[in-house]
Design an enzyme around this catalytic site. Structure first.
Site, PDB file in Angstrom:
ATOM      1  CD1 TRP A 283       1.768  20.781 -20.011  1.00 17.87           C
ATOM      2  CD2 TRP A 283       0.664  18.904 -19.442  1.00 17.87           C
ATOM      3  NE1 TRP A 283       0.442  20.944 -20.352  1.00 17.87           N
ATOM      4  CE2 TRP A 283      -0.250  19.821 -20.010  1.00 17.87           C
ATOM      5  CE3 TRP A 283       0.197  17.664 -19.002  1.00 17.87           C
ATOM      6  CZ2 TRP A 283      -1.613  19.525 -20.169  1.00 17.87           C
ATOM      7  CZ3 TRP A 283      -1.161  17.372 -19.152  1.00 17.87           C
ATOM      8  CH2 TRP A 283      -2.053  18.293 -19.738  1.00 17.87           C
TER       9      TRP A 283
ATOM     10  CE  LYS B 211      -2.402  21.635 -24.040  1.00 19.01           C
ATOM     11  NZ  LYS B 211      -2.701  20.251 -23.676  1.00 19.01           N
TER      12      LYS B 211
ATOM     13  CG  ASP C 216       3.935  19.390 -27.206  1.00 21.89           C
ATOM     14  OD1 ASP C 216       3.510  19.505 -28.370  1.00 21.89           O
ATOM     15  OD2 ASP C 216       3.663  18.412 -26.488  1.00 21.89           O
TER      16      ASP C 216
ATOM     17  CG  HIS D  87       1.827  22.322 -26.077  1.00 23.84           C
ATOM     18  ND1 HIS D  87       2.234  21.958 -24.829  1.00 23.84           N
ATOM     19  CD2 HIS D  87       1.068  21.290 -26.531  1.00 23.84           C
ATOM     20  CE1 HIS D  87       1.769  20.752 -24.541  1.00 23.84           C
ATOM     21  NE2 HIS D  87       1.075  20.331 -25.560  1.00 23.84           N
TER      22      HIS D  87
ATOM     23  CG  ASP E 263      -1.741  19.779 -28.033  1.00 23.80           C
ATOM     24  OD1 ASP E 263      -0.836  19.284 -28.708  1.00 23.80           O
ATOM     25  OD2 ASP E 263      -1.854  19.624 -26.810  1.00 23.80           O
TER      26      ASP E 263
ATOM     27  CG  ASP F  17      -0.952  15.340 -28.550  1.00 26.87           C
ATOM     28  OD1 ASP F  17       0.237  15.658 -28.514  1.00 26.87           O
ATOM     29  OD2 ASP F  17      -1.808  15.846 -27.775  1.00 26.87           O
TER      30      ASP F  17
ATOM     31  CG  ASP G  92       3.450  14.555 -26.005  1.00 24.92           C
ATOM     32  OD1 ASP G  92       2.694  13.568 -25.880  1.00 24.92           O
ATOM     33  OD2 ASP G  92       3.283  15.619 -25.386  1.00 24.92           O
TER      34      ASP G  92
HETATM   35  C1  RNT Z   1      -0.013  17.796 -22.899  1.00 23.01           C
HETATM   36  C2  RNT Z   1       1.473  17.747 -22.946  1.00 23.01           C
HETATM   37  C3  RNT Z   1       2.126  16.627 -22.193  1.00 23.01           C
HETATM   38  C4  RNT Z   1       1.431  15.300 -22.380  1.00 23.01           C
HETATM   39  C5  RNT Z   1       2.208  14.110 -21.887  1.00 23.01           C
HETATM   40  C6  RNT Z   1       1.364  12.903 -21.746  1.00 23.01           C
HETATM   41  O1  RNT Z   1      -0.538  18.691 -23.766  1.00 23.01           O
HETATM   42  O2  RNT Z   1       1.910  17.743 -24.257  1.00 23.01           O
HETATM   43  O3  RNT Z   1       3.459  16.566 -22.511  1.00 23.01           O
HETATM   44  O4  RNT Z   1       1.104  15.078 -23.716  1.00 23.01           O
HETATM   45  O5  RNT Z   1       2.874  14.424 -20.727  1.00 23.01           O
HETATM   46 ZN    ZN Z   2       4.017  17.455 -24.596  1.00 26.68          ZN
END
Ligand code: RNT
Ligand code: ZN
Length: 411
Positions: A178, A221, A252, A255, A287, A289, A319
């Protein structure tokens, strides 16, 4: 009769075998991301960059390999099943002062020992952020060839390290790329950066590795903080690149645009690709997280994986990075939730439900799906935790408090 026996009978009535569901779940390895333990800092940087961000300042962040390993072990003791650990290149363990393009398998030998001791597989990620050569969020697409070359070398080194993990642990290691590359404002040239990224990837993937040891994935993303207008590695970019070059396209869940769901993309990806990789996260408005919850989208993702019979060809990784709560609890909650979602999906009579759809029996389909929601799922889950020797219900939380008092509060 135990609660589990009663639940088994209830599921039996709709043609679902709870023991079989548990046996299937036991074989699924989830890749637990090391970076929840230290707010994605790693051991070679002081600041997180790349348009991602961990917010909060809960005490007890792991500051070195010993603390991170201890915290991971603590989390794993509260999570049922055998899993994998997902590492980033920034977590190398070495006294040498070496830059990322020069990393070698030996710098991760301590992690391999740790994985062996704890019956874990290992996955890997090159780290193309939190580094002086990535300060402007341009890495593999950088117009400056010397910077591009530095990151190409880093990605090549990562593949070699992942293959070493695969060999040592006798299980394929996923090496996921990424990059943060993009522009804050409307670009004058969209093609240039993308064609440079394409060439960089071609160069990185030149060397062949046996998929017994290492497989490559690439993660797109929609946008990042500071790169709101243009992301070089968009989903379409990687989806096409993966299809043309036989690489794994990693989705992801944070994303995409907020009204898009990854659960709906899974069947398409499976139809056209041998493997699929996921980063399961929870976006809140962006995003962000957040820790994954046992919510509708998580269940829907699990249902897709189960009803498409894709557990054997999907790399499921987590993640998220929440620094506002106990970080170990964050791991435990997220890992237990993905396991719960998979078990929930494994306890559904998918054949019967599909038949109802094909016969346009939508009323009964809705009625059945709604009734299943209140089936005694919790009793099967508790039983699974019991046979895996991990705490049932919320009893794991006592241990989190103990560890917080005895260990985290002294950091
Ligand atoms: C970033 C991506 C990526 C990271 C990790 C730390 O938007 O999701 O995967 O979160 O590699
Ligand atoms: Zn990710």
């Amino acid at each position: 009769m135990t609660n589990f026996d009663a639940a088994k009978e209830t599921y039996g009535q709709i043609g679902v075998d709870a023991d079989k569901a548990i046996d299937t779940l036991k074989k699924v390895r989830i890749s637990m991301h090391c970076w929840q333990g230290d707010d994605v800092l790693g051991f070679d940087s002081t600041q997180l960059t790349g348009g991602i961000s961990a917010t909060g300042n809960y005490p007890g962040r792991a500051r070195n390999p010993e603390e991170l390993m201890s915290d991971i072990k603590e989390a794993l003791s509260l999570i049922p099943g055998n899993h994998k650990l997902n590492l980033h290149a920034s977590y190398a363990i070495t006294d040498e002062k070496i830059d990322r393009d020069k990393l070698e398998p030996k710098h991760f030998a301590a992690w391999v020992d740790f994985a062996k001791e704890n019956h874990l597989g290992l996955d890997f990620n090159p780290t193309l952020f939190s580094h002086p050569k990535a300060s402007d969020n341009l890495t593999l697409s950088n117009p400056d060839k010397s910077i591009r070359d530095f990151w190409i070398e880093h990605c090549k080194a990562s593949r070699k390290i992942a293959a070493y993990f695969g060999k040592e642990l006798s299980m394929p290691s996923l090496n996921n790329i990424w990059i943060p590359d993009g522009y804050k404002d409307i670009p004058a040239d969209r093609m240039g950066p993308r064609s440079r990224l394409k060439n960089s990837l071609d160069e990185i993937f030149k060397l062949y590795y046996d998929e017994k040891y290492m497989v490559d994935s690439i993660e797109g993303k929609v946008f990042g903080i500071g790169v709101e207008s243009y992301t070089v590695g968009s989903h379409e970019f990687y989806m096409n690149y993966a299809a043309q070059n036989n690489k794994i396209c990693l989705l992801d869940t944070g994303h995409f645009h907020p009204t898009e769901t990854v659960s709906d993309k899974i069947s398409t990806m499976l139809l056209f690709n041998k493997y699929l990789a996921l980063h399961v996260s929870r976006p809140v408005r962006w995003d962000s997280d957040h820790v994954i919850l046992f919510d509708d989208e998580l269940k829907e993702i699990a249902k897709e994986l189960v009803r498409c019979d894709a557990l054997g060809r999907t790399f499921i990784g987590l993640d998220f990075f929440d620094a506002s709560i106990n970080r170990i609890a964050a791991w435990v909650i997220g890992m237990r939730n993905i396991e719960k979602a998979l078990l929930f999906a494994l306890l559904m009579p998918h054949k019967t439900l599909k038949k109802m759809q094909d016969e346009s029996n939508f009323t009964e389909l809705m009625a059945s799906m709604e009734e299943i929601k209140t089936y005694p799922f919790g009793d099967v889950w508790d039983h699974y935790c019991k046979i895996q020797n991990v705490p049932q219900k919320k009893s794991w939380f006592k241990e989190i408090k103990r560890y917080e008092n005895d260990i985290l509060s002294h950091r």
